[in-house]
Scaffold this motif. Sequence first.
Motif, short mmCIF file in Angstrom:
data_model
loop_
_atom_site.label_atom_id
_atom_site.label_comp_id
_atom_site.label_asym_id
_atom_site.label_seq_id
_atom_site.Cartn_x
_atom_site.Cartn_y
_atom_site.Cartn_z
N GLY A 89 0.79 -1.23 0.00
CA GLY A 89 0.00 0.00 0.00
C GLY A 89 0.81 1.27 0.00
N ASN A 90 2.07 1.20 0.43
CA ASN A 90 2.91 2.40 0.49
C ASN A 90 4.23 2.24 -0.24
OD1 ASN A 90 1.15 3.92 2.34
ND2 ASN A 90 1.71 2.34 3.82
N GLY A 91 4.49 1.03 -0.75
CA GLY A 91 5.79 0.78 -1.36
C GLY A 91 5.78 0.97 -2.87
N GLY A 103 0.79 8.52 -19.71
CA GLY A 103 0.94 7.58 -18.60
C GLY A 103 0.02 6.39 -18.75
N VAL A 104 0.45 5.26 -18.19
CA VAL A 104 -0.34 4.03 -18.20
C VAL A 104 -0.28 3.44 -16.79
CG1 VAL A 104 -0.65 1.74 -19.19
CG2 VAL A 104 0.22 3.59 -20.62
N CYS A 105 -1.40 2.93 -16.29
CA CYS A 105 -1.35 2.29 -14.97
C CYS A 105 -2.40 1.19 -14.88
CB CYS A 105 -1.53 3.31 -13.85
SG CYS A 105 -3.22 3.92 -13.65
N PHE A 106 -2.12 0.24 -14.00
CA PHE A 106 -3.10 -0.76 -13.58
C PHE A 106 -3.54 -0.34 -12.19
CE2 PHE A 106 -0.66 -4.15 -16.22
CZ PHE A 106 -1.22 -3.64 -17.38
N ALA A 107 -4.71 0.30 -12.08
CA ALA A 107 -5.18 0.86 -10.82
C ALA A 107 -6.07 -0.15 -10.10
CB ALA A 107 -5.94 2.15 -11.07
N GLN A 108 -6.27 0.08 -8.80
CA GLN A 108 -7.08 -0.80 -7.97
C GLN A 108 -8.19 -0.01 -7.28
OE1 GLN A 108 -3.40 -2.02 -5.77
NE2 GLN A 108 -4.30 -4.07 -5.90
N ASP A 109 -9.17 -0.74 -6.77
CA ASP A 109 -10.26 -0.11 -6.02
C ASP A 109 -9.96 -0.14 -4.52
OD1 ASP A 109 -10.50 -2.84 -5.84
OD2 ASP A 109 -12.70 -2.86 -5.88
N CYS A 110 -8.72 0.16 -4.16
CA CYS A 110 -8.31 0.22 -2.75
C CYS A 110 -8.01 1.68 -2.42
CB CYS A 110 -7.07 -0.64 -2.50
SG CYS A 110 -7.33 -2.39 -2.80
N TYR A 111 -8.95 2.36 -1.80
CA TYR A 111 -8.85 3.80 -1.64
C TYR A 111 -8.23 4.20 -0.31
CZ TYR A 111 -12.11 3.19 -5.45
OH TYR A 111 -12.70 2.78 -6.62
N THR A 112 -7.91 3.21 0.53
CA THR A 112 -7.29 3.52 1.82
C THR A 112 -5.77 3.49 1.73
OG1 THR A 112 -7.46 1.20 2.47
CG2 THR A 112 -9.26 2.67 3.13
N TYR A 113 -5.24 3.14 0.55
CA TYR A 113 -3.79 3.05 0.38
C TYR A 113 -3.34 4.04 -0.68
CZ TYR A 113 -4.52 -1.34 2.82
OH TYR A 113 -4.88 -2.29 3.74
N GLY A 146 -0.93 -5.46 -3.24
CA GLY A 146 -1.05 -6.77 -3.85
C GLY A 146 0.28 -7.23 -4.39
N CYS A 147 0.26 -8.14 -5.37
CA CYS A 147 1.48 -8.75 -5.89
C CYS A 147 1.55 -8.60 -7.40
CB CYS A 147 1.54 -10.23 -5.52
SG CYS A 147 1.59 -10.53 -3.73
N VAL A 148 2.78 -8.49 -7.90
CA VAL A 148 3.03 -8.40 -9.34
C VAL A 148 4.15 -9.38 -9.68
CG1 VAL A 148 3.71 -6.92 -11.27
CG2 VAL A 148 2.35 -5.97 -9.38
N ASP A 149 4.00 -10.07 -10.81
CA ASP A 149 5.01 -11.03 -11.25
C ASP A 149 5.22 -10.87 -12.75
OD1 ASP A 149 6.86 -13.03 -11.07
OD2 ASP A 149 5.49 -14.57 -10.35
N ASP A 150 6.45 -11.10 -13.19
CA ASP A 150 6.78 -11.22 -14.61
C ASP A 150 6.30 -10.01 -15.42
OD1 ASP A 150 8.27 -13.18 -16.01
OD2 ASP A 150 6.53 -13.60 -17.25
N LEU A 151 6.76 -8.83 -15.05
CA LEU A 151 6.40 -7.60 -15.76
C LEU A 151 7.27 -7.44 -17.00
CD1 LEU A 151 5.04 -4.77 -15.97
CD2 LEU A 151 6.90 -3.92 -14.54
N LYS A 152 6.62 -7.20 -18.15
CA LYS A 152 7.35 -7.00 -19.41
C LYS A 152 6.83 -5.77 -20.13
CE LYS A 152 8.44 -11.89 -20.24
NZ LYS A 152 8.31 -13.04 -21.17
#
Length: 417
Positions: free
Chosen positions: A52-54, A143-153, A158-164
Amino acid sequence: MAQEQNLTLYLPFDEADGAEKAYDYSTSRADGALTEAGYEAGRQGNCIRFDGNGKCEVTPSVLSLNSDFTISAWIKNVEPCRRICVVVNYSGVNHKYECPLDTNPDTWYWLAVTRSGNVVCVYLNGTLVQRAVVPTSFGNPVGVCFAQDCYTYELGFGCVDDLKCHQACLSQEDLLSLLDNVKQLTYLLDGVDFKEYGVFVSASKGLLDGLKMKDPYRVEFDGYHGAAIDLSRPRFEEREITLDCFITTTVGKLEFVRKVKAFLDLFSARHKVAEGATLNADLCPAGLHRLMVDIHPVKALVYEVYLPDATDVEKTWNDARMTGTFALKLREPEPVKKVLKHIRTNSSNATTQFTITTNKLVNVYWGDGTTTQDVYGTAVNVAHTYAENGEYFIVITGVIEDVEAFSTNDIVIWDKV
């Protein structure tokens, strides 16, 4: 293939928890720096975990949004996050493209977003879920992002793997190839695939087995049972590797003999000694060869081995198809090692270097057939220049557990194996 030629960033996030860096396995070598993030078990190997903060910051920028691109990654939401939204931002008020996706927490999803001109596509697990034509007046994305519905952070949770990242718009066929890309197990000797000689490995022994410990220092005291054993500094014997192989040809006896001879002759070449270094024949027997077992898209098992005994090929002579079986019994005289990876793309990154502090001798096998022997001392800088472009695995052998300090700009594949 487009996915190989245009790869500008590849972060498999396979580092151990506590590492402060995420290695880039593309030719860009744009490693990521972690802040308040860690690693845990992922889809294959490890993945990066955000609380959430990293963040993981990559510099310099290796993907231009002014031309076609593809960004893909495995993403896993955790509670309370249940939605991922792919967002492509453009200059101007409300100039953006959004594609919301419902997800289940603790489930891995493979997301990809492509841009070709003013067409944006979003794929979920290889399936096209949305194709949008963005107004040409928007211009290029900013800009491009994969956003989440977590509004307290403030940041990702969460987790991410194998980014290309690819500097090209990959087709669905290319994306499915990425999604299905499972590394085929390959055995290589000095860079040559066994299969080029018609040799296949059906079973192996000793590649990952625990090493046999040398007899420890012991003292027997009169009047006491047993003995006092010093197990504080264990040392190990050579590694014994056995590969159960078969070799086959379809054009008769002569071709079979040629292939068998050509394969076994691979073990009679010699390592070259790196310029300015000396080879101690007592500590490094002539004839060591690089055995590599390719088990992972970015990692490999690497051994410096020799063939100590004759190899008996069991066969039945045949005028057509010939098949023979044999056990390839190899020996690794220096079984404890650290393994690095260097990627040379041009003359500017032709040189690899590391700095080491150790009072025990270590040997370095550079992966191009050269070796530097008997390295030791305080803050010793060791460098090597590669003549050809390519990926090189660097093997540092010795009492690795007694190395007091070590630093390098290369990728550390195995810290100690």
